[in-house]
Design a protein around this motif. Structure first.
Motif, mmCIF file in Angstrom:
data_model
loop_
_atom_site.group_PDB
_atom_site.id
_atom_site.type_symbol
_atom_site.label_atom_id
_atom_site.label_comp_id
_atom_site.label_asym_id
_atom_site.label_seq_id
_atom_site.Cartn_x
_atom_site.Cartn_y
_atom_site.Cartn_z
ATOM 1 N N ASP A 1 -23.003 0.442 65.649
ATOM 2 C CA ASP A 1 -22.086 0.167 66.748
ATOM 3 C C ASP A 1 -22.652 -1.018 67.529
ATOM 4 O O ASP A 1 -23.740 -0.928 68.099
ATOM 5 C CB ASP A 1 -21.992 1.399 67.649
ATOM 6 N N ILE A 2 -21.929 -2.138 67.525
ATOM 7 C CA ILE A 2 -22.374 -3.313 68.283
ATOM 8 C C ILE A 2 -21.397 -3.632 69.414
ATOM 9 O O ILE A 2 -21.400 -4.738 69.945
ATOM 10 C CB ILE A 2 -22.583 -4.548 67.370
ATOM 11 N N SER A 3 -20.586 -2.651 69.793
ATOM 12 C CA SER A 3 -19.606 -2.882 70.860
ATOM 13 C C SER A 3 -20.341 -3.187 72.169
ATOM 14 O O SER A 3 -21.425 -2.684 72.425
ATOM 15 C CB SER A 3 -18.712 -1.658 71.046
ATOM 16 N N GLY A 4 -19.729 -4.033 72.955
ATOM 17 C CA GLY A 4 -20.307 -4.363 74.252
ATOM 18 C C GLY A 4 -21.284 -5.524 74.214
ATOM 19 O O GLY A 4 -21.731 -5.980 75.258
ATOM 20 N N LEU A 5 -21.643 -5.999 73.034
ATOM 21 C CA LEU A 5 -22.545 -7.149 72.958
ATOM 22 C C LEU A 5 -21.731 -8.410 73.226
ATOM 23 O O LEU A 5 -20.666 -8.601 72.657
ATOM 24 C CB LEU A 5 -23.202 -7.253 71.580
ATOM 25 N N LEU B 1 -24.490 -8.917 57.721
ATOM 26 C CA LEU B 1 -23.826 -8.202 58.810
ATOM 27 C C LEU B 1 -22.365 -8.624 58.884
ATOM 28 O O LEU B 1 -22.057 -9.810 58.849
ATOM 29 C CB LEU B 1 -24.510 -8.531 60.146
ATOM 30 N N ALA B 2 -21.462 -7.650 58.962
ATOM 31 C CA ALA B 2 -20.042 -7.943 59.111
ATOM 32 C C ALA B 2 -19.386 -6.858 59.947
ATOM 33 O O ALA B 2 -19.673 -5.668 59.776
ATOM 34 C CB ALA B 2 -19.367 -8.016 57.747
ATOM 35 N N VAL B 3 -18.517 -7.269 60.874
ATOM 36 C CA VAL B 3 -17.738 -6.312 61.651
ATOM 37 C C VAL B 3 -16.507 -5.986 60.826
ATOM 38 O O VAL B 3 -15.869 -6.875 60.265
ATOM 39 C CB VAL B 3 -17.340 -6.896 63.020
ATOM 40 N N PHE C 1 -20.130 9.163 49.801
ATOM 41 C CA PHE C 1 -20.579 8.837 51.149
ATOM 42 C C PHE C 1 -20.608 10.062 52.059
ATOM 43 O O PHE C 1 -20.883 9.938 53.254
ATOM 44 C CB PHE C 1 -19.700 7.733 51.744
ATOM 45 N N ALA C 2 -20.324 11.234 51.521
ATOM 46 C CA ALA C 2 -20.381 12.517 52.250
ATOM 47 C C ALA C 2 -19.691 12.395 53.607
ATOM 48 O O ALA C 2 -18.524 12.070 53.672
ATOM 49 C CB ALA C 2 -21.813 12.994 52.360
ATOM 50 N N GLU C 3 -20.449 12.638 54.688
ATOM 51 C CA GLU C 3 -19.842 12.633 56.021
ATOM 52 C C GLU C 3 -19.837 11.270 56.705
ATOM 53 O O GLU C 3 -19.443 11.158 57.861
ATOM 54 C CB GLU C 3 -20.525 13.684 56.924
ATOM 55 N N LEU C 4 -20.266 10.209 56.032
ATOM 56 C CA LEU C 4 -20.284 8.878 56.654
ATOM 57 C C LEU C 4 -18.919 8.411 57.159
ATOM 58 O O LEU C 4 -18.857 7.834 58.247
ATOM 59 C CB LEU C 4 -20.869 7.826 55.706
ATOM 60 N N PRO C 5 -17.813 8.633 56.435
ATOM 61 C CA PRO C 5 -16.520 8.184 56.989
ATOM 62 C C PRO C 5 -16.188 8.818 58.344
ATOM 63 O O PRO C 5 -15.437 8.243 59.125
ATOM 64 C CB PRO C 5 -15.511 8.606 55.914
ATOM 65 N N GLU C 6 -16.785 9.964 58.644
ATOM 66 C CA GLU C 6 -16.526 10.632 59.916
ATOM 67 C C GLU C 6 -17.102 9.875 61.113
ATOM 68 O O GLU C 6 -16.668 10.078 62.241
ATOM 69 C CB GLU C 6 -17.079 12.056 59.890
ATOM 70 N N VAL C 7 -18.111 9.005 60.889
ATOM 71 C CA VAL C 7 -18.722 8.261 61.998
ATOM 72 C C VAL C 7 -17.968 6.963 62.298
ATOM 73 O O VAL C 7 -18.338 6.229 63.201
ATOM 74 C CB VAL C 7 -20.221 7.951 61.739
ATOM 75 N N LEU C 8 -16.920 6.697 61.538
ATOM 76 C CA LEU C 8 -16.162 5.458 61.718
ATOM 77 C C LEU C 8 -15.199 5.577 62.899
ATOM 78 O O LEU C 8 -14.002 5.735 62.745
ATOM 79 C CB LEU C 8 -15.401 5.106 60.438
ATOM 80 N N LYS C 9 -15.777 5.510 64.084
ATOM 81 C CA LYS C 9 -15.001 5.544 65.323
ATOM 82 C C LYS C 9 -15.508 4.401 66.200
ATOM 83 O O LYS C 9 -16.681 4.077 66.172
ATOM 84 C CB LYS C 9 -15.194 6.875 66.035
ATOM 85 N N GLY C 10 -14.612 3.810 66.955
ATOM 86 C CA GLY C 10 -15.024 2.703 67.812
ATOM 87 C C GLY C 10 -15.326 1.459 66.990
ATOM 88 O O GLY C 10 -14.834 1.285 65.881
ATOM 89 N N ASN C 11 -16.165 0.605 67.544
ATOM 90 C CA ASN C 11 -16.528 -0.651 66.886
ATOM 91 C C ASN C 11 -17.570 -0.393 65.800
ATOM 92 O O ASN C 11 -18.573 0.260 66.059
ATOM 93 C CB ASN C 11 -17.089 -1.582 67.967
ATOM 94 N N THR C 12 -17.341 -0.879 64.590
ATOM 95 C CA THR C 12 -18.283 -0.651 63.497
ATOM 96 C C THR C 12 -18.674 -1.965 62.832
ATOM 97 O O THR C 12 -17.827 -2.778 62.496
ATOM 98 C CB THR C 12 -17.687 0.283 62.424
#
Length: 173
Positions: free
Chosen positions: A27-31, A50-52, A69-80
């Motif tokens: 998460d690089i939001s706010g930078l 690195l790519a947004v 990717f198991a549970e990784l897609p679940e963390v795809l919230k907000g800026n990635t």
């Protein structure tokens, strides 16, 4: 973005995921622009791409991929931001070093050689992961040490057959 453009992006992401063994989601939001530029520069120096990305497109690419990717897609919230690297711990080191000056990036999750890590609390564990080259170096060092001991023992035995036999018998006892 048209449907055709989205499908091209998904196809490209799927290819990148297939070609990478070390994938970090951050998460690089706010930078601000300057800080983001510094992060990109740090990634480039460390050999990290690195790519947004858009979460929905990355999620579809993960689904289309052969990897689990198991549970990784679940963390795809907000800026990635996706970080790809040949070395398993390089992105973690970049994140940790960068966080000395900034609160971000935060680690959302990582896929390292088939293993899944979720959450920013995993950052220290990921920094400590040894690269393939480091592991091979350690194994070679371990394999060389017994041979070095025998050679030094043979040299100290005087070089005569009696000295060598005496040294070898002392080593076994």
């Amino acid at each position: 973005m048209t449907r055709e453009e989205k499908s091209i992006v998904i196809e490209n992401l799927t290819t990148q995921l297939a070609d990478s063994t070390n994938i970090y989601l951050a998460d690089i939001s706010g930078l601000d622009a300057g800080t983001t530029s510094n992060l990109r520069r740090a990634c480039f120096k460390a050999g990290v791409k690195l790519a947004v990305v858009k979460n929905t497109l990355l999620s579809k690419a993960m689904d289309a991929s052969d990897k689990d990717f198991a549970e990784l897609p679940e963390v795809l919230k907000g800026n990635t931001a996706i970080m790809l690297s040949e070395t398993g711990n390089a992105p973690a080191k970049v994140i940790k070093e960068f966080r000395k000056k900034s609160e971000k990036p935060l680690l959302k999750g990582a896929f390292i050689e088939e293993a899944i890590y979720v959450g920013d609390d995993q950052l220290d564990a990921l920094v400590d992961i040894k690269s393939r080259e480091e592991l091979i170096g350690e194994i070679v060092g371990l394999l060389q040490s017994p041979a070095k001991n025998v050679i030094s023992a043979l040299k100290s035995g005087g070089g005569t057959i009696a000295g060598i036999i005496k040294t070898l018998s002392e080593k076994e006892g």
